[in-house]
Design a protein around this motif. Structure first.
Motif, PDB file in Angstrom:
ATOM      1  N   TYR A 146       0.881  -1.186   0.029  1.00 32.61           N
ATOM      2  CA  TYR A 146      -0.094   0.015   0.122  1.00 32.61           C
ATOM      3  C   TYR A 146       0.742   1.322   0.033  1.00 32.61           C
ATOM      4  O   TYR A 146       0.630   2.240  -0.536  1.00 32.61           O
ATOM      5  N   PHE A 165       2.129   1.847  -3.374  1.00 32.31           N
ATOM      6  CA  PHE A 165       1.233   2.658  -4.215  1.00 32.31           C
ATOM      7  C   PHE A 165       1.302   4.022  -4.228  1.00 32.31           C
ATOM      8  O   PHE A 165       1.262   4.701  -5.223  1.00 32.31           O
ATOM      9  N   TRP A 166       1.229   4.359  -2.871  1.00 34.40           N
ATOM     10  CA  TRP A 166       1.021   6.028  -2.801  1.00 34.40           C
ATOM     11  C   TRP A 166       2.213   6.441  -2.754  1.00 34.40           C
ATOM     12  O   TRP A 166       2.285   7.907  -3.100  1.00 34.40           O
ATOM     13  N   PHE A 175     -11.732   5.733  -2.048  1.00 37.24           N
ATOM     14  CA  PHE A 175     -10.401   6.071  -1.156  1.00 37.24           C
ATOM     15  C   PHE A 175     -11.126   6.369   0.139  1.00 37.24           C
ATOM     16  O   PHE A 175     -10.328   5.899   1.153  1.00 37.24           O
ATOM     17  N   LEU A 191     -11.643   2.852   1.772  1.00 34.68           N
ATOM     18  CA  LEU A 191     -10.230   2.257   2.018  1.00 34.68           C
ATOM     19  C   LEU A 191      -9.604   2.862   3.268  1.00 34.68           C
ATOM     20  O   LEU A 191      -8.929   2.322   4.101  1.00 34.68           O
ATOM     21  N   CYS A 238      -8.499  -5.003   1.176  1.00 34.40           N
ATOM     22  CA  CYS A 238      -7.920  -3.808   0.631  1.00 34.40           C
ATOM     23  C   CYS A 238      -6.690  -3.915  -0.466  1.00 34.40           C
ATOM     24  O   CYS A 238      -6.720  -3.175  -1.519  1.00 34.40           O
ATOM     25  N   GLN A 260      -8.622  -4.513  -3.619  1.00 36.95           N
ATOM     26  CA  GLN A 260      -9.133  -3.021  -3.935  1.00 36.95           C
ATOM     27  C   GLN A 260      -7.984  -2.334  -4.739  1.00 36.95           C
ATOM     28  O   GLN A 260      -8.283  -1.647  -6.084  1.00 36.95           O
ATOM     29  N   ILE A 261      -6.750  -2.238  -4.339  1.00 38.26           N
ATOM     30  CA  ILE A 261      -6.004  -1.646  -4.779  1.00 38.26           C
ATOM     31  C   ILE A 261      -5.405  -2.308  -6.091  1.00 38.26           C
ATOM     32  O   ILE A 261      -5.054  -1.614  -7.075  1.00 38.26           O
ATOM     33  N   SER A 262      -5.228  -3.321  -6.292  1.00 41.08           N
ATOM     34  CA  SER A 262      -4.880  -4.114  -7.388  1.00 41.08           C
ATOM     35  C   SER A 262      -5.950  -4.006  -8.396  1.00 41.08           C
ATOM     36  O   SER A 262      -5.348  -3.695  -9.616  1.00 41.08           O
ATOM     37  N   THR A 268      -5.174  -0.670  -9.956  1.00 31.66           N
ATOM     38  CA  THR A 268      -4.131  -0.469 -10.885  1.00 31.66           C
ATOM     39  C   THR A 268      -4.122  -1.392 -11.926  1.00 31.66           C
ATOM     40  O   THR A 268      -3.215  -0.971 -13.019  1.00 31.66           O
TER      41      THR A 268
END
Length: 814
Positions: free
Chosen positions: A242, A245-246, A281, A284, A337, A340-342, A345
């Motif tokens: 995570y 990612f950010w 967002f 999350l 989570c 969701q991030i995957s 992207t």
């Protein structure tokens, strides 16, 4: 074999700012070798951060551990680069790579996750399966340092979510704790397992695996760890993915390497549509923060001191049965989570806009919050239990310290136990200089602990200050060799103190010329309990005297202070006994230190009437009769009205009438009235404290009579010079003056004062007015008391009293 290189061996092109806190945190977590560089060489720190490819690539893990990864269902096989290239890396499928292989994997995973949440509603069945994976081997892992680092990453990441949506981001430096040496050893030991979990999360998120199956696989990896370690290690792995990612989102616009990677992850497309993505967002953000709350709570349970609480305590026993469930749902939330991030992207912003998959996140957040609230409640009960145990321990320690058989070199152990034990603050305020000072200023000195609530009357404080200042004038005299320290007693249930209470405390403290405790919270609950139970503090101020070795030589010297002032030094009970042996029933005992006018009358050997009460008519009749008898007998008579122990407003009215009609001399200052009655009450309390209240002491009987008469109307004390002859109630004094014609024949023979006393005593033997003492529940009440008139034991009653006088004499006995 992969070549394990030094941090300086890799030269990755990188333009990311080295002062980036998130990058520093990522570097420490992803490569513990980089942390050595941070600690030992500022120049090497740059290389260490560069070695981790800017902490932006999920494709790089700690060099040297790749070959240790063993085959595991769902795990990847390491790919080692060609030797000699100085570019060792272990590849693992990124979100983009997984999407290239299976474009529908994200939808399949989320659908299966939702179905599994519905189908596995029976937590008992699910938790039995999880419990079979739990086989701790007894190893102890200090997860607190790792948790600090993970919190730093996730806090910055969730703040960055707000920044992208709202356009603001507060820059926070990386915690210094993350650069301490114990982090290095901890990370070196745990990097391998963290990396394996990160691989599991990343691969399964795009592989279409069931969320429960993924969670169970993670539990299998962590079978030998305790529950708190399982949770923190999993959160660390999630923080890696995570945070990366950010981190890309933060630096891709200024760094070419990050920009290329961001394009592969479709970040520019996502970041161009931040407003529509706000619900995703927010969901999350909310879930991640709840995950951190639960993790902190579980770690706190682990850190509870075993010397004060055991697992047999109901609150802790209840929590321990729920912690496995809490750990499961928190790791399950990490899987959600990561999915969701995957999805973001791999499928871009269209996925977030066209679907309503935040339902999973909201549902998990709701469940986790319920778990967290329950655990937090049990944790609060545990802390309360621990505080109670510590309070009992501290109270027992105080009892042991003040045991008369225990000897101390000086008073420092005692003062530290009472006021402030640590050395990190200066606990006292010097009233004369208004500077903070340490307890050392009291070392090996006689110390008077002035203990009171914040309801300290101005009259009381003014008189005490006057006595103290007079003793300081002659600082070299023996009776000046003591220090006073104010110990404020406040309600510890009000934390922090309200503005009103804090202001009241500061205002009161500012008026005191002696030492004061600078913060009332320094006086802990067991100390207050000790003060109340052992030293019998209620609401009225007490003055506990400690000798230079810290031994209590008088449990309450406030009575000595009121009666004899600094002449009572060193304020011991032995000194109190000695002073009483020197006293007699005389007028100076009643008015000493209050009014020099009366002392001059005594020197001039005048006839003197002290009188009091609140009945204006009786005052008029008494003053007129006394003046008439004095004129007839041709004696120099002086009279002074000294008011009453209560009903201050009524006393003011009577004083005004006396002045207007010129009936007699009267004290105009109410502080003088207060001090007169306080000294008289202190005489009784001093005798009670010494256990001598019922001795066959004529002086004590007279004091008790006067205090009783004050409750039953008017009264008068008659003396010639200092020789007090008559102490009578209004029901006998006025008739005795009115019968002057009957007893005046004896004046030439035995003298005016003796003739008056003889006639008054005859009336008194017939009248025998009732005696009454009323003790507030806020003072020490004697078990029994003899009547000063008939010497029989008095009956004890419970009385409810209201004098309708909000401004009654403060601190009065009655």
């Amino acid at each position: 074999m992969a070549q394990k290189t030094s941090p300086g061996a890799l030269q990755a092109p990188m333009n990311a700012p080295l002062n980036n806190p998130a990058a520093a945190a990522q570097a420490l977590l992803h490569n513990p070798g980089a942390a050595h560089a941070f600690l030992n060489n500022p120049g090497a720190a740059t290389q260490a951060l560069l070695t981790t490819a800017g902490a932006t690539q999920p494709l790089l893990s700690n060099p040297g551990v790749g070959q240790q990864i063993t085959s595991h269902p769902g795990a990847i096989q390491p790919h080692i680069s060609t030797p000699g290239t100085n570019q060792p890396f272990i590849s693992k499928p990124s979100a983009a790579q997984a999407l290239m292989k299976s474009p529908s994997a994200s939808h399949a995973l989320i659908r299966s996750d939702r179905g599994s949440m519905l189908s596995m509603s029976d937590d008992n069945v699910m938790m039995k399966q999880i419990m079979t994976t739990h086989a701790p081997d007894g190893r102890e892992v200090d997860v607190r340092p790792l948790l600090y680092l993970v919190e730093d990453i996730l806090n910055r990441a969730t703040q960055h979510v707000d920044f992208l949506v709202k356009g603001t981001l507060a820059q926070i430096e990386l915690e210094e704790k993350a650069q301490q040496a114990n982090y290095i050893a901890m990370l070196e030991a745990l990097t391998y397992i963290i990396d394996r979990i990160a691989c599991e999360l990343s691969y399964k998120a795009m592989g279409g695996s069931d969320a429960h199956a993924t969670t169970t696989a993670i539990f299998n990896l962590l079978s030998s760890y305790a529950w708190d370690a399982k949770l923190v290690l999993s959160l660390s792995a999630f923080a890696l993915n995570y945070g990366e990612f950010w981190l890309l989102a933060q630096i891709y616009s200024t760094n070419q390497l990050a920009k290329s990677m961001a394009i592969l992850k479709q970040l520019p497309s996502i970041l161009e549509h931040t407003a529509p993505l706000k619900p995703r967002f927010d969901a999350l953000n909310n879930l991640i923060r709840t995950m951190m709350d639960v993790t902190r709570c579980v770690v706190e349970f682990k850190e509870l001191p075993s010397m004060y609480i055991s697992q047999e305590v109901p609150a802790l026993a209840t929590a321990m049965t729920h912690i496995p469930t809490a750990v499961y749902w928190t790791i399950r939330s990490m899987v959600a989570c990561a999915t969701q991030i995957s999805s973001l992207t791999s499928m871009g912003h269209e996925f977030a806009i066209s679907t309503s998959e935040s339902w999973e996140l909201s549902s998990l957040a709701h469940k986790l919050k319920n778990i967290y609230e329950h655990l937090k409640q049990q944790l609060s009960l545990c802390y309360k239990y621990i505080d109670e145990r510590k309070d009992v321990e501290t109270y027992q320690m105080l009892l042991n310290l003040f045991d008369p058989s225990v000897m101390h070199i000086d008073n420092m152990r005692i003062l530290k136990a009472l006021i402030y034990a640590r050395d990190d603050k200066l606990p006292l305020l010097d009233g004369s200089t208004k500077r903070h000072v340490s307890l050392d200023v009291l070392r090996r000195k006689n110390v008077l602990l002035l203990i009171s609530s914040l309801d300290f009357s101005s009259d009381e404080l003014a008189i005490l200050e006057q006595i103290y200042n007079e003793s300081r004038v002659h600082a070299t005299r023996l009776e000046s060799q003591y220090e006073v320290v104010w110990i404020p007693v406040v309600d510890h249930s009000v934390v922090p103190l309200t503005g009103e209470i804090q202001t009241k405390f500061e205002n009161l403290r500012s008026t005191m010329p002696w030492y004061s405790v600078q913060d009332p919270k320094f006086i802990e609950k067991p100390v207050i309990r000790f003060i109340k139970e052992v030293w019998h503090f209620r609401n009225k101020p007490i003055l506990v005297v400690l000798d230079p070795q810290g031994k209590v030589v008088c449990p309450n010297a406030i009575h000595m202070m009121w009666i004899w002032g600094s002449n009572a030094f060193p304020f011991t009970s032995l000194r109190e006994e000695a002073l009483w042996r020197e006293e007699t029933w005389r007028l100076e005992l009643l008015v000493d230190g209050i009014d020099p006018i009366i002392l001059n009358w005594i020197k001039e050997d005048k006839y003197i009437f002290l009188f009091g009460g609140d009945d204006v008519e009786w005052v008029r009749k008494f003053a007129t009769a006394a003046r008439s008898v004095a004129t007839a007998a041709r004696i120099p008579l002086e009279m002074v009205y000294v008011g009453k122990s209560s009903k201050r407003e009524q006393v003011r009215k009577v004083t005004a009438i006396i002045n207007a009609e010129k009936l007699s001399y009267a004290w105009q200052d109410q502080a003088m009235v207060w001090f007169f009655w306080t000294r008289l009450e202190s005489m009784l309390f001093s005798k009670i404290q010494l256990g001598r209240a019922d001795d066959h002491d004529p002086m004590m009987q007279q004091i008790k009579k006067l205090l009783s008469y004050d409750r039953e109307g008017g009264w008068a004390v008659f003396s010639r010079g200092s020789n007090t002859m008559v102490n009578g109630h209004s029901s006998t004094v006025l008739p005795a003056l009115g019968g002057y014609d009957e007893w005046k024949v004896k004046v030439p023979e035995i003298g005016f004062e003796s003739a008056f006393k003889e006639y008054h005593d005859r009336l008194h033997d017939v009248a025998h007015p009732c005696c009454r003492f009323e003790f507030p529940t806020t003072t020490r009440i004697p078990e029994n008391m003899r009547c000063p008139e008939c010497r029989r034991f008095m009956e004890k009653y419970t009385t409810f009293l209201c004098c309708h006088d909000e401004q009654g004499i403060p601190g009065s006995l009655f």
